[in-house]
Write an enzyme that holds these catalytic residues in place. Structure first.
Site, short mmCIF file in Angstrom:
data_model
loop_
_atom_site.label_atom_id
_atom_site.label_comp_id
_atom_site.label_asym_id
_atom_site.label_seq_id
_atom_site.Cartn_x
_atom_site.Cartn_y
_atom_site.Cartn_z
N HIS A 19 7.38 3.34 -18.50
CA HIS A 19 8.13 3.95 -17.40
C HIS A 19 8.77 2.93 -16.46
O HIS A 19 8.52 2.89 -15.25
CB HIS A 19 7.38 5.06 -16.67
CG HIS A 19 6.00 4.75 -16.14
ND1 HIS A 19 5.75 3.70 -15.32
CD2 HIS A 19 4.84 5.42 -16.29
CE1 HIS A 19 4.47 3.73 -14.99
NE2 HIS A 19 3.90 4.74 -15.56
N HIS A 73 -8.53 9.74 -15.75
CA HIS A 73 -7.17 9.79 -15.19
C HIS A 73 -6.30 10.66 -16.09
O HIS A 73 -6.31 10.51 -17.30
CB HIS A 73 -6.66 8.34 -15.15
CG HIS A 73 -5.27 8.13 -14.67
ND1 HIS A 73 -4.64 8.98 -13.80
CD2 HIS A 73 -4.39 7.13 -14.93
CE1 HIS A 73 -3.41 8.51 -13.56
NE2 HIS A 73 -3.25 7.40 -14.24
N GLU A 75 -2.97 10.82 -16.43
CA GLU A 75 -1.71 10.33 -17.00
C GLU A 75 -1.86 10.24 -18.53
O GLU A 75 -2.90 9.83 -19.06
CB GLU A 75 -1.32 8.97 -16.40
CG GLU A 75 0.14 8.66 -16.63
CD GLU A 75 0.70 7.54 -15.76
OE1 GLU A 75 -0.06 6.91 -15.01
OE2 GLU A 75 1.92 7.29 -15.87
N ASP A 77 -1.08 8.46 -20.97
CA ASP A 77 -1.48 7.31 -21.77
C ASP A 77 -3.00 7.26 -21.94
O ASP A 77 -3.50 6.50 -22.79
CB ASP A 77 -0.96 5.98 -21.19
CG ASP A 77 -1.22 5.82 -19.72
OD1 ASP A 77 -1.33 6.82 -19.00
OD2 ASP A 77 -1.32 4.66 -19.27
N HIS A 139 -4.29 4.97 -9.44
CA HIS A 139 -3.07 5.11 -8.66
C HIS A 139 -2.53 6.55 -8.62
O HIS A 139 -1.39 6.77 -8.19
CB HIS A 139 -1.99 4.16 -9.22
CG HIS A 139 -1.53 4.57 -10.60
ND1 HIS A 139 -0.21 4.76 -10.90
CD2 HIS A 139 -2.19 4.90 -11.75
CE1 HIS A 139 -0.06 5.12 -12.17
NE2 HIS A 139 -1.27 5.20 -12.70
N ASP A 158 -7.18 2.45 -14.81
CA ASP A 158 -6.01 1.59 -14.60
C ASP A 158 -6.33 0.36 -13.74
O ASP A 158 -5.60 -0.65 -13.82
CB ASP A 158 -4.88 2.39 -13.92
CG ASP A 158 -4.08 3.21 -14.92
OD1 ASP A 158 -4.04 2.85 -16.11
OD2 ASP A 158 -3.49 4.22 -14.52
N TYR A 186 0.82 -6.49 -13.34
CA TYR A 186 0.41 -5.08 -13.42
C TYR A 186 0.14 -4.54 -12.01
O TYR A 186 0.60 -3.44 -11.65
CB TYR A 186 -0.85 -5.01 -14.28
CG TYR A 186 -1.40 -3.65 -14.54
CD1 TYR A 186 -1.09 -2.96 -15.71
CD2 TYR A 186 -2.26 -3.04 -13.64
CE1 TYR A 186 -1.61 -1.70 -15.96
CE2 TYR A 186 -2.79 -1.79 -13.88
CZ TYR A 186 -2.46 -1.13 -15.04
OH TYR A 186 -2.98 0.12 -15.28
N HIS A 217 -6.24 -0.66 -19.88
CA HIS A 217 -5.15 -1.42 -20.51
C HIS A 217 -5.56 -2.89 -20.59
O HIS A 217 -6.12 -3.44 -19.63
CB HIS A 217 -3.86 -1.34 -19.68
CG HIS A 217 -3.29 0.02 -19.54
ND1 HIS A 217 -2.70 0.72 -20.58
CD2 HIS A 217 -3.21 0.85 -18.47
CE1 HIS A 217 -2.29 1.90 -20.14
NE2 HIS A 217 -2.60 2.00 -18.86
FE1 FEO Z 1 -1.78 5.68 -14.74
FE2 FEO Z 1 -2.50 3.83 -17.51
O1 FEO Z 1 -1.98 5.38 -16.58
#
Ligand code: FEO
Length: 387
Positions: A19, A73, A75, A77, A139, A158, A186, A217
């Site tokens: 993104h 989380h 999101e 991913d 986040h 994250d 990051y 990640h």
């Molecule tokens: Fe906020 Fe790695 O997704």
């Protein structure tokens, strides 16, 4: 890793844009499987990696045995393969925060079996106890971390992550300098607006024994010195600490703005100030943000095109305004033809980003004269006053 804890994530070697965040080496979506009386999967992966993750799970156990899926989380991913796991593990409950339940229901429109946990709540899964630490806005509102008390392992989602694809799984296997650079990048691109919220998480972790940090990640942090280093870096970044260095970011149409940028670079450098100059035609905004993170001074230059700043500058400044770096000073400069009105937008965006005005802007009509290129003494003095 601790005995009975397995990385079952997906390495996305092909990812080049997350993104808007450039990921030239790719990234990973880390999921972790805990073998215990109540086998527990911590996070899943982006949907395109679901099959690969399930293959990793099968190396350890039949997925049907999974009792809990912790969704730290929403999101996608990290939640994008929950449905695929639930298809194979129909008895599993999805553990999440209250905001996580809201978000997962909105995203997936599925009636999963949710187990909503409060901040600080603990669940025994056999030998292990999992404690859930809400970290709103680190986040997203739903974000939380999961701490395994017996293994002294933090599954931080994250937080403390990096967008990099590697065969290795631990920071010390790759080299702390490279990993720390990626962690800084990051932070600057994803976590920077949320300094106060990060400070609250760090306060909650104070005194908590940590032998392994497993982000969602990039690479895991296992050496004591690396864990100390990443916690210390987050403490500094979330406090908006900067170094006495300057960053000049610009784009240019007919090289007049470039000449001004180079004149400023020369003047700051000659005064012994650590300075870096970046041409937006050549360097992407996510890479530049790693320099913004450390720099106390930010100078932005643009030519004027059709009464506007150049599109590259507008893109960078819009991105910067969203990330809101605090405790920094800056100013704008550039070259114009017949109207200076386009600089108003540049000044507004610098102001919106939270960068305080260091000195009056400097705009030159058409081509700078030789004296324009050498007369930066007021800017240099303004920088030196903030050291
Ligand atoms: Fe906020 Fe790695 O997704």
């Amino acid at each position: 890793m601790n005995q009975g804890t397995h990385w079952v994530g997906y390495i996305d070697w092909d990812l080049r844009n997350f993104h808007g965040y450039a990921t030239p080496t790719g990234s990973t979506y880390n999921a972790y499987l805990l073998e215990d009386e109540q086998p527990t999967l911590i996070d899943t992966v982006k949907n395109l990696g679901a099959d690969a993750m399930i293959r990793e799970i099968r190396r350890v156990m039949d997925p049907a045995r999974i009792r809990y899926i912790v969704s730290n989380h929403t999101e996608m991913d990290h939640s994008g393969a929950i449905d695929e796991v639930l298809a194979l593990a129909p008895k599993a409950e999805v553990i999440c925060s209250p905001k996580g339940e809201e978000g997962l229901k909105r995203h997936f429109k599925k009636n999963w079996r949710f187990r909503v946990v409060a901040d600080g709540e603990e669940i025994k899964i056999g030998r292990r106890t999992l404690k859930f630490v809400h970290m709103p806005m680190v986040h997203w509102p739903d974000s939380m971390a999961t701490y395994c008390m017996e293994d002294k392992t933090l599954f931080s989602n994250d937080a403390f992550g990096q967008h990099m694809a590697t065969h290795e799984r631990y920071a010390d296997e790759v080299g702390p300098d490279r990993v720390m650079h990626e962690a800084a990048k990051y932070y600057a691109n994803i976590v920077l607006p949320y300094g106060a919220q990060v400070q609250r998480v760090l306060a909650a972790l104070k005194g908590v024994a940590l032998e392994l940090i497993c982000p969602s990640h990039g690479l895991m942090w296992r050496r004591e010195e690396d864990i100390r280093a990443i916690l210390s870096a987050y403490s500094d970044w979330s406090a908006y600490k900067t170094e006495p260095r300057a960053l000049i970011v610009y784009d240019t149409m007919w090289k007049s703005t470039r000449q001004l940028a180079e004149g400023l670079y020369k003047a700051l450098g000659s005064a012994g100030i650590n300075v870096k100059i970046v041409n937006l035609q050549l360097t992407g905004r996510s890479e530049i943000m790693a320099d913004v993170l450390l720099s106390r001074f930010l100078f932005v230059g643009s030519s004027i095109l059709n009464n506007r700043m150049l599109p590259t500058v507008a893109g960078f400044m819009t991105y910067l305004a969203g990330l809101k770096p605090k405790s920094r000073w800056g100013a704008t400069f550039g070259s114009y033809g017949w109207s200076r009105i386009g600089f108003q937008g540049l000044e507004t965006l610098l102001n919106d980003s939270g960068v305080e005005t260091l000195t009056a802007p400097r705009y030159i009509q058409y081509i700078p004269e030789a004296e324009d290129l050498d007369s930066w003494s007021e800017w240099v003095a303004a920088v030196q006053r903030k050291f």
